[in-house]
Write a protein that holds these residues in place. Structure first.
Motif, PDB file in Angstrom:
ATOM      1  N   VAL A  64      11.692 -16.486  -3.240  1.00 20.15           N
ATOM      2  CA  VAL A  64      12.090 -15.946  -1.940  1.00 20.15           C
ATOM      3  C   VAL A  64      11.889 -17.049  -0.902  1.00 20.15           C
ATOM      4  CG1 VAL A  64      11.707 -14.122  -0.235  1.00 20.15           C
ATOM      5  CG2 VAL A  64      11.322 -13.660  -2.680  1.00 20.15           C
ATOM      6  N   THR A  65      12.825 -17.214   0.002  1.00 22.54           N
ATOM      7  CA  THR A  65      12.735 -18.296   0.986  1.00 22.54           C
ATOM      8  C   THR A  65      11.863 -17.891   2.177  1.00 22.54           C
ATOM      9  OG1 THR A  65      14.654 -17.560   2.272  1.00 22.54           O
ATOM     10  CG2 THR A  65      15.077 -19.001   0.367  1.00 22.54           C
ATOM     11  N   PRO A  66      11.310 -18.871   2.903  1.00 22.70           N
ATOM     12  CA  PRO A  66      10.546 -18.547   4.116  1.00 22.70           C
ATOM     13  C   PRO A  66      11.369 -17.749   5.116  1.00 22.70           C
ATOM     14  CG  PRO A  66      10.130 -20.822   3.462  1.00 22.70           C
ATOM     15  CD  PRO A  66      11.243 -20.316   2.580  1.00 22.70           C
ATOM     16  N   ALA A  67      12.659 -18.049   5.213  1.00 24.28           N
ATOM     17  CA  ALA A  67      13.520 -17.342   6.171  1.00 24.28           C
ATOM     18  C   ALA A  67      13.632 -15.864   5.836  1.00 24.28           C
ATOM     19  CB  ALA A  67      14.901 -17.988   6.201  1.00 24.28           C
ATOM     20  N   ALA A  71      12.232 -13.003   8.543  1.00 26.69           N
ATOM     21  CA  ALA A  71      13.095 -11.987   9.148  1.00 26.69           C
ATOM     22  C   ALA A  71      12.409 -10.625   9.146  1.00 26.69           C
ATOM     23  CB  ALA A  71      14.423 -11.923   8.397  1.00 26.69           C
ATOM     24  N   VAL A  72      11.759 -10.278   8.035  1.00 26.81           N
ATOM     25  CA  VAL A  72      11.073  -8.983   7.933  1.00 26.81           C
ATOM     26  C   VAL A  72       9.801  -8.980   8.773  1.00 26.81           C
ATOM     27  CG1 VAL A  72       9.873  -7.410   6.356  1.00 26.81           C
ATOM     28  CG2 VAL A  72      12.042  -8.460   5.680  1.00 26.81           C
ATOM     29  N   PHE A  73       9.041 -10.066   8.714  1.00 20.08           N
ATOM     30  CA  PHE A  73       7.810 -10.145   9.504  1.00 20.08           C
ATOM     31  C   PHE A  73       8.126 -10.045  10.999  1.00 20.08           C
ATOM     32  CE2 PHE A  73       5.747 -13.027   6.019  1.00 20.08           C
ATOM     33  CZ  PHE A  73       5.677 -11.929   5.178  1.00 20.08           C
ATOM     34  N   ALA A  74       9.206 -10.699  11.422  1.00 22.28           N
ATOM     35  CA  ALA A  74       9.578 -10.693  12.840  1.00 22.28           C
ATOM     36  C   ALA A  74       9.996  -9.298  13.285  1.00 22.28           C
ATOM     37  CB  ALA A  74      10.716 -11.685  13.081  1.00 22.28           C
ATOM     38  N   SER A  93       5.040 -19.039  -9.069  1.00 21.16           N
ATOM     39  CA  SER A  93       6.197 -19.185  -8.185  1.00 21.16           C
ATOM     40  C   SER A  93       5.751 -19.723  -6.830  1.00 21.16           C
ATOM     41  CB  SER A  93       6.885 -17.824  -8.011  1.00 21.16           C
ATOM     42  OG  SER A  93       7.843 -17.848  -6.973  1.00 21.16           O
ATOM     43  N   SER A  94       6.686 -20.360  -6.131  1.00 19.66           N
ATOM     44  CA  SER A  94       6.398 -20.839  -4.774  1.00 19.66           C
ATOM     45  C   SER A  94       6.645 -19.760  -3.730  1.00 19.66           C
ATOM     46  CB  SER A  94       7.264 -22.065  -4.451  1.00 19.66           C
ATOM     47  OG  SER A  94       8.648 -21.741  -4.519  1.00 19.66           O
ATOM     48  N   SER A  95       6.999 -18.563  -4.173  1.00 17.63           N
ATOM     49  CA  SER A  95       7.262 -17.463  -3.231  1.00 17.63           C
ATOM     50  C   SER A  95       6.062 -17.209  -2.326  1.00 17.63           C
ATOM     51  CB  SER A  95       7.625 -16.183  -3.989  1.00 17.63           C
ATOM     52  OG  SER A  95       8.882 -16.284  -4.599  1.00 17.63           O
ATOM     53  N   PHE A  96       4.852 -17.207  -2.910  1.00 15.62           N
ATOM     54  CA  PHE A  96       3.672 -16.908  -2.096  1.00 15.62           C
ATOM     55  C   PHE A  96       3.462 -17.965  -1.016  1.00 15.62           C
ATOM     56  CE2 PHE A  96      -0.918 -17.097  -1.196  1.00 15.62           C
ATOM     57  CZ  PHE A  96      -1.061 -15.822  -0.652  1.00 15.62           C
ATOM     58  N   GLN A  97       3.626 -19.229  -1.361  1.00 19.52           N
ATOM     59  CA  GLN A  97       3.487 -20.288  -0.360  1.00 19.52           C
ATOM     60  C   GLN A  97       4.533 -20.120   0.748  1.00 19.52           C
ATOM     61  OE1 GLN A  97       3.330 -20.716  -3.619  1.00 19.52           O
ATOM     62  NE2 GLN A  97       1.848 -22.310  -4.197  1.00 19.52           N
ATOM     63  N   ASN A  98       5.727 -19.701   0.370  1.00 18.93           N
ATOM     64  CA  ASN A  98       6.788 -19.480   1.353  1.00 18.93           C
ATOM     65  C   ASN A  98       6.442 -18.328   2.293  1.00 18.93           C
ATOM     66  OD1 ASN A  98       8.200 -21.544   0.182  1.00 18.93           O
ATOM     67  ND2 ASN A  98       9.649 -20.237  -0.907  1.00 18.93           N
ATOM     68  N   ALA A  99       5.832 -17.279   1.732  1.00 14.37           N
ATOM     69  CA  ALA A  99       5.409 -16.148   2.559  1.00 14.37           C
ATOM     70  C   ALA A  99       4.328 -16.570   3.550  1.00 14.37           C
ATOM     71  CB  ALA A  99       4.907 -15.008   1.671  1.00 14.37           C
ATOM     72  N   CYS A 100       3.389 -17.367   3.062  1.00 12.02           N
ATOM     73  CA  CYS A 100       2.319 -17.851   3.948  1.00 12.02           C
ATOM     74  C   CYS A 100       2.884 -18.706   5.078  1.00 12.02           C
ATOM     75  CB  CYS A 100       1.299 -18.658   3.147  1.00 12.02           C
ATOM     76  SG  CYS A 100       0.296 -17.678   2.017  1.00 12.02           S
ATOM     77  N   ALA A 101       3.852 -19.565   4.745  1.00 11.43           N
ATOM     78  CA  ALA A 101       4.475 -20.411   5.769  1.00 11.43           C
ATOM     79  C   ALA A 101       5.187 -19.562   6.809  1.00 11.43           C
ATOM     80  CB  ALA A 101       5.460 -21.373   5.105  1.00 11.43           C
TER      81      ALA A 101
END
Length: 282
Positions: A64-67, A71-74, A93-101
């Motif tokens: 999942v991308t940071p974008a 969008a959902v967090f915003a 997966s890098s999904s978690f790092q993307n979520a943190c970013a």
């Protein structure tokens, strides 16, 4: 303050629970050749197996991308809501790092590394929903769920090593040896590192292997949290096996028994015929 619970699609929770609990799910992407599909939305496990059968190639998965997270967090922040996000193991997966970013620009977004996958992480998502329903605030929920991460027991038994082999997660020698000896490995997820490792090797016909695996999983019933258990499969597991597992869980005293279907991301790595039992320790 309203609390929104979000999770990656790899939580593999049944649709009825996602809807009933109001969980927002971020789908990972499944790549079949040059085409990309959203896990559980535009593609399902049966499609993955058909693709592998036709091409001899495994699909690839994309985080999942940071974008997508942002969008959902915003949107939640815009209405004054807080978010508790439970992600796929950061070791997988890098999904978690993307979520943190994506969460960095928001004050009330809490990201938790499940260090698990499939409905092992789904159990944490459901517990977060339980806490929200009990009136806990987002920060309190995040703290409690983080403390529960080491208590999740995530294991599964494989019918075939072909998918792990094609995906580069099992050497040709190990695959050959397992095939010759008729071994069926049980894989466990480390609660410390979130990585996969062989927990046990079974031998015999698959129906007998499934039953022995279930028996082994439930052998530590005295230390298990009996509130909830999940029995999941990646397809092609006979319904009689699922019923056997459910009956065994009932006899052990589990109060809520959930059956689930593994999504495309997990199925792409494990292949059909995979059975999993997930629960928490007290």
């Amino acid at each position: 303050m309203e609390v929104v619970i979000t999770a990656d699609s790899t939580c593999d929770l049944p649709d009825y629970l996602v809807k009933d609990k109001g969980i927002i799910v971020f789908p990972l992407s499944i790549l079949l050749g040059t085409n990309s599909y959203l896990d559980g939305v535009e593609i399902h496990a049966a499609d993955v197996y058909e693709y592998v059968k036709k091409t001899g190639e495994l699909p690839k998965t994309s985080a999942v991308t940071p974008a997508q997270y942002e969008a959902v967090f915003a949107e939640a922040a815009s209405r004054g809501a807080a978010v508790v996000h439970i992600g796929l193991s950061s070791a997988i997966s890098s999904s978690f790092q993307n979520a943190c970013a994506a969460s960095e620009r928001f004050e009330n977004v809490y990201c938790i590394d499940s260090k698990s996958l499939c409905t092992g992480m789904g159990l944490l998502v459901l517990r977060a929903c339980d806490l929200r329903e009990s009136g806990f605030e987002a920060k309190q929920i995040a703290a409690r769920i983080s403390a529960l991460v080491p208590k999740v027991r995530t294991t599964f038994v494989l019918d075939t090593l072909e998918y792990l082999h094609k995906g580069g997660r099992c050497s040709g020698i190990a695959r050959f040896g397992a095939n010759v000896l008729g071994l069926k490995p049980s894989i466990a997820v480390s609660t410390e590192t979130g990585t996969l490792g062989v927990a046990k090797k079974y031998r015999g016909k698959m129906d007998a292997v499934y039953k022995q695996y279930v028996s082994d999983c439930l052998s530590s019933e005295k230390t298990a949290d009996k509130s909830r258990i999940v029995i999941a499969n990646s397809g092609s597991v006979d319904s009689n096996v699922i019923e056997y597992a459910k009956t065994a869980a009932q006899k052990c005293g589990f109060r809520e028994i959930i059956t689930a279907q593994a999504g495309c991301t997990i199925s792409s790595h494990c292949g059909p015929g995979t059975l999993a039992v997930f629960y928490m320790e007290k």
